[in-house]
Design a protein around this motif. Structure first.
Motif, short mmCIF file in Angstrom:
data_model
loop_
_atom_site.label_atom_id
_atom_site.label_comp_id
_atom_site.label_asym_id
_atom_site.label_seq_id
_atom_site.Cartn_x
_atom_site.Cartn_y
_atom_site.Cartn_z
N TYR A 180 -45.20 -25.35 37.10
CA TYR A 180 -44.65 -24.05 37.97
C TYR A 180 -43.34 -23.71 37.55
O TYR A 180 -43.07 -22.69 37.46
CB TYR A 180 -44.73 -24.53 39.63
CG TYR A 180 -46.07 -24.73 40.12
CD1 TYR A 180 -46.60 -23.71 40.59
CD2 TYR A 180 -46.79 -25.91 40.46
CE1 TYR A 180 -47.70 -23.55 41.15
CE2 TYR A 180 -48.10 -25.91 40.67
CZ TYR A 180 -48.56 -24.75 41.33
OH TYR A 180 -49.83 -24.63 41.77
N ILE A 240 -39.40 -24.19 44.00
CA ILE A 240 -40.44 -24.90 43.26
C ILE A 240 -40.63 -26.40 43.78
O ILE A 240 -41.77 -26.85 44.01
CB ILE A 240 -40.39 -24.70 41.87
CG1 ILE A 240 -40.89 -23.28 41.43
CG2 ILE A 240 -41.50 -25.45 41.03
CD1 ILE A 240 -40.70 -22.70 40.06
N ILE A 263 -45.68 -19.67 44.96
CA ILE A 263 -45.25 -19.15 43.94
C ILE A 263 -45.59 -17.67 43.87
O ILE A 263 -44.90 -16.90 43.37
CB ILE A 263 -45.89 -19.89 42.65
CG1 ILE A 263 -45.22 -19.44 41.45
CG2 ILE A 263 -47.45 -19.51 42.49
CD1 ILE A 263 -43.99 -20.06 41.44
#
Length: 527
Positions: A207, A195, A49
């Motif tokens: 996320y 993701i 991320i």
């Protein structure tokens, strides 16, 4: 939020061939990246991320800037057409050149904006399944690279249109070219699929929320940047957008690691433990794959509506996703013209409002949602977690419906602050809904899943642009707030529909009941 360790049901693709399961994937790190190491100076380039958010943020900024500016560009073109019909200039690039808050200008602007939205929406509708196919076959990064190139083509096209002249049909061609390179839908397909590649199903909503937070910051800064730059010259916005998209393209090519992992393991004809030999499909295979992917995307929608394996609650949630997309598209396409007509707002005024809304949503995402999701993840039963997820979705829909209805009745521009407050809660709906849907398929099919949902949302956007734009054009001279009331009523109906959903139906798609983890083993990443 839950830790990064995965259960066997979460790390193993639902539809994987037994031979593919012989080689286990490495565990995910705290940021969702693979824990496997990479040798050499590129060892820091692991899918995660942390590396995903920077290009998404810059790309969001550029896209928001040109989208906001496009609305006022069309408004100025309409002003010139009505108030300066003999002018050889298609529009003025200088701010405050014309007084556009006139019903006739508003009606023409609404007609053109609706036409632009429908044409580009249909183009994206055709392209989106192809984007999903490319994402699952060739990787996630190529989608982001294509989208950055599309932003450059769009901005350069607007600059050329301003300098060399042209008609509105030239603008349609420019927007269609951007749509052919992925358009707005590619943003969600890329981010959601990336993701899904780097997270487990239990922590995925967190996320997704981080991605929404990134977009909220961009929504807070992008409009302000566009509004401030437009005060200098409208074309400055597009020059800056070209630079930003070029930065994104270079980042994707040289820095961002690919998240889609190629399967490895014993082959059908090879020795045990051998690697699968992958070859690039030829032209015929690619065309066949694209056609099949498009039919599969439509098939996802039809199966949700007809399959016995899917409950009535899931069908209702799919319908609510469609209606929310309709309402959001309708509201955003009308609010620019509506606030210009009723309050005399210019681009900077609208940008300030959008930034205020985005700041409120960012506070919700960073301070409130992590606490709520932590609370939900600690529920020992899947039914309890699904119960709270449904409560969040219902609250989001109700708050958004109230914000649209309030917009129809306020009389002063400063009162839009109440709209901003009510609108904040809608940010909850998207990550929770996407998390529910993403539990239905394996990691390898996430791109196709989200491309199918994007097809549905694009159908809703096309319908909303056609319906609400032309309704506003026809009623702005007699009852300017009629379209706002209509959209608010549609969103209210969406909230009512969720009351018929049963949270037990959603719990049935959580593969297992996850035990409560100790607090010290619960590393929640900062949003």
């Amino acid at each position: 939020m839950p830790g990064s360790s995965q259960s066997s049901s979460e790390s193993t693709p639902l539809l994987a061939h037994p031979a593919d399961q012989l080689q286990q994937q490495p565990p995910a790190g705290p940021d969702g990246a693979s824990a496997s190491s990479t040798s050499g100076w590129l060892s820091w380039r692991k899918p995660g991320i942390v590396l995903l958010l920077p290009p998404m943020f810059v790309h969001y900024i550029a896209q928001i800037m040109i989208q906001i500016s496009l609305l006022y560009l069309v408004l100025m073109v309409a002003c010139y057409r009505i108030k300066s019909p003999d002018s050889s200039t298609i529009f003025s690039t200088e701010p405050d050149d014309q007084n556009c808050n006139d019903p006739a200008v508003q009606a023409l602007s609404a007609f053109w904006l609706s036409t632009l939205s429908v044409v580009t929406g249909i183009t994206e509708l055709v392209v989106t399944p192809i984007v999903g196919f490319i994402s699952d076959r060739y990787g996630r990064n190529i989608i982001m690279g294509m989208n950055a190139v599309g932003g450059i083509v769009y901005s350069v096209g607007i600059i050329a249109l301003a300098h060399f002249g042209g008609d509105m049909w030239v603008l349609i061609l420019i927007l269609s070219a951007q749509a052919l390179l992925g358009g707005v839908a590619a943003n969600e397909i890329f981010g959601s699929a990336y993701i899904a590649d780097i997270t487990d199903k239990k922590s995925r909503a967190t996320y997704f929320t981080m991605l929404e937070s990134c977009m909220s910051v961009a929504l807070m800064l992008g409009p302000l940047a566009a509004g401030a730059l437009s005060k200098i010259n409208l074309l400055v916005v597009y020059y800056v957008a070209v630079v930003l998209e070029a930065v994104v393209f270079l980042y994707v090519v040289f820095i961002l690691p690919e998240s889609l992992k190629k399967p490895s393991g014993p082959t059908a004809n090879g020795p045990a433990g051998g690697s699968i030999t992958t070859t690039k499909p030829n032209l015929k295979q690619t065309i066949t794959g694209v056609i099949k992917n498009y039919s599969d995307s439509i098939g996802y929608i039809s199966r949700f509506l007809t399959s016995n394996s899917h409950t009535t609650s899931l069908r209702i949630m799919l319908l609510c996703t469609f209606l929310l997309s309709m309402s959001a598209t309708g509201f955003m396409s009308i609010v620019v013209l509506y606030t210009n007509l009723k309050f005399g707002w210019d681009e900077l005024s609208l940008a300030s409002f959008i930034s205020m809304v985005s700041a409120s949503k960012l506070l919700m995402q960073t301070l409130v949602l992590p606490v709520l999701f932590r609370m939900v993840s600690r529920q020992p039963k899947a039914e309890d977690r699904a119960f709270w997820e449904l409560i969040f979705i219902r609250s989001a829909y109700l708050g958004y419906a109230a914000s649209i209805v309030v917009t129809a009745f306020i009389t002063e521009g400063w009162q839009m602050i109440f709209v901003a407050i009510l609108d904040t809660i809608v940010i909850v709906a998207r990550p929770v809904t996407r998390s529910i849907f993403s539990r239905l398929v394996s990691v390898e099919e996430q791109g196709r899943l989200f491309s199918s949902l994007s097809v549905l949302q694009q159908l809703a956007s096309i319908l909303a642009s056609f319906l609400f734009g032309f309704i506003y054009s026809a009623t702005v001279s007699t009852m300017a707030n009629f379209t706002m009331l209509l959209i608010g009523s549609l969103m209210t109906a969406t909230f009512i529909a969720t009351l018929f959903c049963n949270h037990h139906d959603f719990a049935g798609h959580a593969e297992e009941v996850v035990a409560v983890e100790p607090a010290e083993e619960d590393p929640t990443p900062a949003a």
